[in-house]
Structure formats: C-alpha cells, structure tokens
Design an enzyme around this catalytic site. Structure first.
Site, PDB file in Angstrom:
ATOM      1  N   THR A   1       0.828  -1.210   0.000  1.00  0.00           N
ATOM      2  CA  THR A   1       0.000   0.000   0.000  1.00  0.00           C
ATOM      3  C   THR A   1       0.862   1.260   0.000  1.00  0.00           C
ATOM      4  OG1 THR A   1      -1.469   1.275   1.437  1.00  0.00           O
ATOM      5  CG2 THR A   1      -0.092  -0.314   2.529  1.00  0.00           C
TER       6      THR A   1
ATOM      7  N   GLU B   1       0.296   3.575   1.895  1.00  0.00           N
ATOM      8  CA  GLU B   1       0.303   4.089   3.274  1.00  0.00           C
ATOM      9  C   GLU B   1       1.646   3.869   3.982  1.00  0.00           C
ATOM     10  OE1 GLU B   1      -2.928   3.168   5.790  1.00  0.00           O
ATOM     11  OE2 GLU B   1      -4.414   3.342   4.195  1.00  0.00           O
TER      12      GLU B   1
ATOM     13  N   TYR C   1      -1.874  -0.754  11.121  1.00  0.00           N
ATOM     14  CA  TYR C   1      -2.007  -1.410   9.802  1.00  0.00           C
ATOM     15  C   TYR C   1      -0.834  -1.068   8.899  1.00  0.00           C
ATOM     16  CZ  TYR C   1      -3.270  -1.708   4.890  1.00  0.00           C
ATOM     17  OH  TYR C   1      -3.228  -1.944   3.532  1.00  0.00           O
TER      18      TYR C   1
HETATM   19  P1  NAD Z   1      -9.654  -7.294   2.345  1.00  0.00           P
HETATM   20  O1  NAD Z   1      -9.662  -7.080   3.820  1.00  0.00           O
HETATM   21  O2  NAD Z   1     -10.877  -7.003   1.559  1.00  0.00           O
HETATM   22  O3  NAD Z   1      -9.255  -8.799   2.022  1.00  0.00           O
HETATM   23  C1  NAD Z   1      -8.246  -9.477   2.723  1.00  0.00           C
HETATM   24  C2  NAD Z   1      -8.410 -10.970   2.462  1.00  0.00           C
HETATM   25  O4  NAD Z   1      -7.350 -11.656   3.136  1.00  0.00           O
HETATM   26  C3  NAD Z   1      -9.726 -11.534   3.005  1.00  0.00           C
HETATM   27  O5  NAD Z   1     -10.319 -12.392   2.051  1.00  0.00           O
HETATM   28  C4  NAD Z   1      -9.299 -12.321   4.243  1.00  0.00           C
HETATM   29  O6  NAD Z   1     -10.128 -13.440   4.525  1.00  0.00           O
HETATM   30  C5  NAD Z   1      -7.896 -12.765   3.838  1.00  0.00           C
HETATM   31  N1  NAD Z   1      -7.033 -13.040   4.995  1.00  0.00           N
HETATM   32  C6  NAD Z   1      -6.856 -12.259   6.099  1.00  0.00           C
HETATM   33  N2  NAD Z   1      -5.997 -12.867   6.940  1.00  0.00           N
HETATM   34  C7  NAD Z   1      -5.618 -14.034   6.354  1.00  0.00           C
HETATM   35  C8  NAD Z   1      -4.735 -15.084   6.724  1.00  0.00           C
HETATM   36  N3  NAD Z   1      -4.071 -15.056   7.889  1.00  0.00           N
HETATM   37  N4  NAD Z   1      -4.580 -16.119   5.872  1.00  0.00           N
HETATM   38  C9  NAD Z   1      -5.251 -16.166   4.685  1.00  0.00           C
HETATM   39  N5  NAD Z   1      -6.111 -15.212   4.292  1.00  0.00           N
HETATM   40  C10 NAD Z   1      -6.281 -14.154   5.111  1.00  0.00           C
HETATM   41  O7  NAD Z   1      -8.410  -6.458   1.810  1.00  0.00           O
HETATM   42  P2  NAD Z   1      -8.203  -5.703   0.423  1.00  0.00           P
HETATM   43  O8  NAD Z   1      -8.697  -4.324   0.561  1.00  0.00           O
HETATM   44  O9  NAD Z   1      -8.685  -6.574  -0.665  1.00  0.00           O
HETATM   45  O10 NAD Z   1      -6.609  -5.638   0.390  1.00  0.00           O
HETATM   46  C11 NAD Z   1      -5.867  -6.699  -0.192  1.00  0.00           C
HETATM   47  C12 NAD Z   1      -4.400  -6.337  -0.181  1.00  0.00           C
HETATM   48  O11 NAD Z   1      -4.203  -5.136  -0.909  1.00  0.00           O
HETATM   49  C13 NAD Z   1      -3.833  -6.081   1.204  1.00  0.00           C
HETATM   50  O12 NAD Z   1      -2.529  -6.615   1.261  1.00  0.00           O
HETATM   51  C14 NAD Z   1      -3.810  -4.569   1.328  1.00  0.00           C
HETATM   52  O13 NAD Z   1      -2.795  -4.144   2.199  1.00  0.00           O
HETATM   53  C15 NAD Z   1      -3.514  -4.191  -0.107  1.00  0.00           C
HETATM   54  N6  NAD Z   1      -3.979  -2.864  -0.540  1.00  0.00           N
HETATM   55  C16 NAD Z   1      -5.291  -2.511  -0.376  1.00  0.00           C
HETATM   56  C17 NAD Z   1      -5.739  -1.282  -0.867  1.00  0.00           C
HETATM   57  C18 NAD Z   1      -7.177  -0.861  -0.759  1.00  0.00           C
HETATM   58  O14 NAD Z   1      -7.527   0.234  -1.160  1.00  0.00           O
HETATM   59  N7  NAD Z   1      -8.080  -1.683  -0.234  1.00  0.00           N
HETATM   60  C19 NAD Z   1      -4.834  -0.436  -1.506  1.00  0.00           C
HETATM   61  C20 NAD Z   1      -3.501  -0.819  -1.638  1.00  0.00           C
HETATM   62  C21 NAD Z   1      -3.091  -2.047  -1.175  1.00  0.00           C
HETATM   63  O1  DAU Z   2      -4.150   3.866   0.483  1.00  0.00           O
HETATM   64  C1  DAU Z   2      -4.350   2.491   0.434  1.00  0.00           C
HETATM   65  C2  DAU Z   2      -5.175   2.052   1.629  1.00  0.00           C
HETATM   66  O2  DAU Z   2      -6.500   2.483   1.377  1.00  0.00           O
HETATM   67  C3  DAU Z   2      -5.123   0.543   1.857  1.00  0.00           C
HETATM   68  O3  DAU Z   2      -3.821   0.182   2.233  1.00  0.00           O
HETATM   69  C4  DAU Z   2      -6.110   0.116   2.952  1.00  0.00           C
HETATM   70  O4  DAU Z   2      -6.132  -1.297   3.058  1.00  0.00           O
HETATM   71  C5  DAU Z   2      -7.480   0.632   2.578  1.00  0.00           C
HETATM   72  O5  DAU Z   2      -8.405   0.309   3.602  1.00  0.00           O
HETATM   73  C6  DAU Z   2      -7.437   2.132   2.356  1.00  0.00           C
HETATM   74  O6  DAU Z   2      -7.132   2.809   3.592  1.00  0.00           O
HETATM   75  P1  DAU Z   2      -7.921   4.136   4.050  1.00  0.00           P
HETATM   76  O7  DAU Z   2      -7.802   4.248   5.513  1.00  0.00           O
HETATM   77  O8  DAU Z   2      -7.531   5.280   3.196  1.00  0.00           O
HETATM   78  O9  DAU Z   2      -9.415   3.674   3.597  1.00  0.00           O
HETATM   79  P2  DAU Z   2     -10.846   3.819   4.283  1.00  0.00           P
HETATM   80  O10 DAU Z   2     -11.832   3.293   3.297  1.00  0.00           O
HETATM   81  O11 DAU Z   2     -10.882   3.240   5.656  1.00  0.00           O
HETATM   82  O12 DAU Z   2     -11.020   5.392   4.414  1.00  0.00           O
HETATM   83  C7  DAU Z   2     -10.872   6.250   3.287  1.00  0.00           C
HETATM   84  C8  DAU Z   2     -10.972   7.688   3.789  1.00  0.00           C
HETATM   85  O13 DAU Z   2     -12.321   7.943   4.223  1.00  0.00           O
HETATM   86  C9  DAU Z   2     -10.108   7.990   4.996  1.00  0.00           C
HETATM   87  O14 DAU Z   2      -9.647   9.337   4.890  1.00  0.00           O
HETATM   88  C10 DAU Z   2     -11.048   7.850   6.180  1.00  0.00           C
HETATM   89  C11 DAU Z   2     -12.366   8.319   5.607  1.00  0.00           C
HETATM   90  N1  DAU Z   2     -13.593   7.715   6.163  1.00  0.00           N
HETATM   91  C12 DAU Z   2     -13.661   6.370   6.289  1.00  0.00           C
HETATM   92  C13 DAU Z   2     -14.816   5.768   6.742  1.00  0.00           C
HETATM   93  C14 DAU Z   2     -14.910   4.251   6.901  1.00  0.00           C
HETATM   94  C15 DAU Z   2     -14.691   8.539   6.448  1.00  0.00           C
HETATM   95  O15 DAU Z   2     -14.636   9.769   6.335  1.00  0.00           O
HETATM   96  N2  DAU Z   2     -15.833   7.940   6.888  1.00  0.00           N
HETATM   97  C16 DAU Z   2     -15.956   6.590   7.040  1.00  0.00           C
HETATM   98  O16 DAU Z   2     -17.035   6.112   7.429  1.00  0.00           O
END
Ligand code: NAD
Ligand code: DAU
Length: 332
Positions: free
Chosen positions: A121, A123, A148
């Site tokens: 990420t 982050e 995280y």
């Molecule tokens: P998510 O929480 O939706 O999915 C995570 C998945 O991992 C789930 O299916 C969960 O069951 C599985 N999991 C958790 N712990 C586990 C374990 N110990 N063994 C096997 N499976 C396990 O997360 P996401 O948003 O899809 O993120 C996926 C990856 O992408 C993460 O590594 C996150 O850091 C990265 N990432 C996410 C974002 C974002 O915007 N969501 C952005 C950049 C990077």
């Molecule tokens: O930048 C990549 C990251 O983006 C990933 O690594 C993380 O896994 C993913 O969860 C996401 O992190 P954020 O903390 O940015 O995402 P989130 O959806 O939790 O929040 C997005 C923004 O919105 C953040 O500034 C917090 C704000 N927020 C979030 C929630 C849940 C609100 O204002 N209201 C809300 O209810």
C-alpha cells in the site's frame, strides 16, 4: 499458461484480481484465504471450477503453504488485515497475518524457488500535506502512521531482505486506494453507498478534507499482471491512476449520483492519527513496463460501483448491521 497461488483471493482486491485473471488470461488459480470477516467465498461465485479452486486456510500455516507452493508457478500475495480503523482497536491480528503470514510465505518462496509478488500500500510512506505538490515515488522514505500501515511496511521490508539475502524472486507493488465491486462495507466508499441505499446519512470523519488517490480495482489487477509479466526482480512499483479526491467531494458525488441532496451527510469523530493525503506518482510503472489505467473517469466508475451495490444487496447485507453498530459504538 501459469498456475497461480493468490493469497487473500476471497477479499476485495484479491477477488477482483481472480476475476481479471480468468477474464484476461488462460491461467488457473488456487486461492488461499482464511475467510476472515473480510473474506467471502461468494466473491468468487460463477468462476469456472476447472480454473479457480478455493482453499480455506491461514497464510501463517507453514505446512499448508508448503503444500500449495509445490502446486503453482507463481504466487501473488494479497492476504492481509487491511482496515486502519480495526488496527487502532486490536492490532494483534495485523502482526500475525501481515508480518508472520508474509514471513511464512517468503520462507516457502525461498524453499520452492517460486516467483513471488507482494501486494502493498501507499500508506507505508505516511502522508503528504494538502498543498504539497509532491507525490509518493519509489524512493520516498517509509513513514507509516497506523498499526495497519506499519505492519505493511514491515512486510515490505521482509520481502526486500528475502530478495537480497536469499535470492527470492520477488517484486513489490504499493497501490493507492481502490474502489469497485466486492469491497467490504466497513470501507469508506461502500459504507457510504450502502448507507444511502439503506436511508442512513453518510458519515464523514472530521472535516472530510483528507485526500485519497482513487484507482479502480480492475486497474490495480492489470498493473499486477503487468508486473508479474515484465517486472524486474527486487524492484518496487507504485500503482496509481491520478485519482486524487477529498472525502467530502466523494460523499457529495455519491449523494448526487443517488439523487439525494449533496449536503445530506453527518460529520463524525475523526480517526486518530488520520493520514491527511496520499498521492501516487506511477511514472516508473508506466514508462518502464508500459502500463496504463483503463478507468480514467472516476464519476463513471463510482456510478457503476453504486449500481453493483444496488444489484448485490445479498452480498453485503449480512455484514451491514454489525459494521454500523461497531462504528456507532466509537462515535463514527
Ligand atoms: P480485504 O480485507 O478485503 O481482504 C483481505 C483478504 O485476506 C480476506 O479475504 C481475508 O479473509 C484474507 N485473509 C486475512 N488474513 C488471512 C490469513 N491469515 N490467511 C489467509 N487469508 C487471510 O483487503 P483488500 O482491501 O482486498 O486488500 C488486499 C491487499 O491489498 C492487502 O494486502 C492490502 O494491504 C492491499 N492494498 C489494499 C488497498 C485498498 O484500497 N483496499 C490499496 C492498496 C493495497
Ligand atoms: O491507500 C491504500 C489504503 O487504502 C489501503 O492500504 C487500505 O487497506 C485501505 O483500507 C485504504 O485505507 P484508508 O484508511 O484510506 O481507507 P478507508 O476506506 O478506511 O477510508 C478512506 C478515507 O475515508 C479515509 O480518509 C477515512 C475516511 N472515512 C472512512 C470511513 C470508513 C470517512 O470519512 N468515513 C468513514 O465512514
């Protein structure tokens, strides 16, 4: 044709990746997923059974991981505890999965000499000021803010060490905020969409001025396939699609696209340590590997995402009440 192991393939971005692989390659996929609260086998429904197999298990289970690494050509590692807010209330699972789980996979990659791609990420780089013209690049120093992001930073550093010390054939990508189908309702965009669909007012942390750099999950998937195909071992690639928006703008857009007054939202308690702004410079990925995003129109992508949540209430409804009760208990 390759056989891929995709960890976390029942989560948001992992399941989008599996759909992308099935739709765009001849590869077959084993998904290793613990099916935590964030994992959902239904996110893989309809995919061909002869190409996608789901194994429920923990990435920290060394015996299971060893067995599965023997069956594939390459591994894409998405599994993680992924939600900042959860990490502020109970950091332990973040250490177990993001650090110990990644370590377990790296040891298997080393033993089996398998190509390994680590998903991370933006982050890990901390945050930027709102008025700073700078964006994150591959050489920005690590400066994570939350439990995280610090465990994700730790996992990245483990990958780098396993490349250098043991010759593991790994690459890393650090992506910005994803949106699209199959995202858990705890996250910002699906929470606000499903709130509106339920007649609940959207909840904006603090003033809503924090900026996130949005990319469609399908563009993240195409970037990862590009890196798997053409990435240089040991290298890190930043993935982003020039999608900076402040949270207030996103909420107002969701309200407008659903036919609601754009001021029909509430300000709630801010997230402790809330990162102000993320912004990605993805020049390296674009120029060295030739990747470009397809979803350049955020409003169109958001509208399609709203439609997906409207059409798939069965997928998200079981989690909705619990998530809202948890947030309410924290004043959010
Ligand atoms: P998510 O929480 O939706 O999915 C995570 C998945 O991992 C789930 O299916 C969960 O069951 C599985 N999991 C958790 N712990 C586990 C374990 N110990 N063994 C096997 N499976 C396990 O997360 P996401 O948003 O899809 O993120 C996926 C990856 O992408 C993460 O590594 C996150 O850091 C990265 N990432 C996410 C974002 C974002 O915007 N969501 C952005 C950049 C990077
Ligand atoms: O930048 C990549 C990251 O983006 C990933 O690594 C993380 O896994 C993913 O969860 C996401 O992190 P954020 O903390 O940015 O995402 P989130 O959806 O939790 O929040 C997005 C923004 O919105 C953040 O500034 C917090 C704000 N927020 C979030 C929630 C849940 C609100 O204002 N209201 C809300 O209810």
């Amino acid at each position: 044709m390759s056989h891929l192991l995709v960890t976390g393939g029942a989560g948001f971005i992992g399941s989008n990746f599996v759909h992308h692989v099935v739709g765009n390659t001849d590869d077959s996929v084993i998904v290793l997923d613990k099916l935590t609260y964030a994992g959902n086998a239904a996110s893989l429904a309809g995919l061909p059974e002869d190409r996608v197999r789901l194994v429920q298990g923990d990435i920290a289970d060394a015996a299971l991981v060893d067995e599965l690494f023997g069956q594939v050509d390459a591994v894409v590692h998405y599994a993680a505890e992924s939600h900042n807010d959860n990490s502020l209330h109970d950091p332990r699972p973040f250490l177990d999965t993001n650090i110990v789980g990644t370590y377990t996979l790296l040891e298997a990659a080393r033993k089996h000499d398998k190509r390994f791609h680590h998903i991370s990420t933006d982050e890990v780089y901390g945050d930027l000021e709102l008025d700073d013209p700078a964006r994150f690049t591959e050489s920005t120093p690590y400066n994570p803010s939350s439990p995280y992001s610090s465990t994700k930073a730790g996992s990245d550093l483990l990958v780098r060490a396993w490349v250098r010390s043991f010759g593991v054939k790994a690459t890393i990508s650090n992506c910005s905020n994803n949106y699209g189908p199959y995202q858990h309702v705890e996250k910002f965009i699906p929470r606000q969409i499903t709130n509106v669909l339920r007649g609940i007012r959207p909840k904006l942390y603090g003033k809503g001025e924090n900026v996130r750099d949005w990319i469609h999950a399908d563009d993240h998937s195409s970037a990862v396939l590009t890196i798997l195909d053409k990435g240089v071992i040991g290298e890190t690639y930043l993935i982003g699609a020039d999608g900076e928006k402040d949270n207030k703008t996103v909420v107002e857009l969701i309200l407008a696209l659903t036919g609601n007054p754009t001021d029909a939202y509430d300000h709630v308690t801010d997230r402790p340590g809330h990162d102000l702004r993320y912004a990605i410079d993805s020049t390296k990925l674009r120029t060295e590997l030739g990747w470009t995003p397809r979803y350049q129109d955020f409003e169109a992508g958001l509208k399609a995402t709203i439609d997906w949540y409207r059409d798939n209430e069965d997928w998200w409804a079981p989690a909705k009440d619990g998530v809202e009760a948890f947030y309410a208990s924290k004043g959010q």
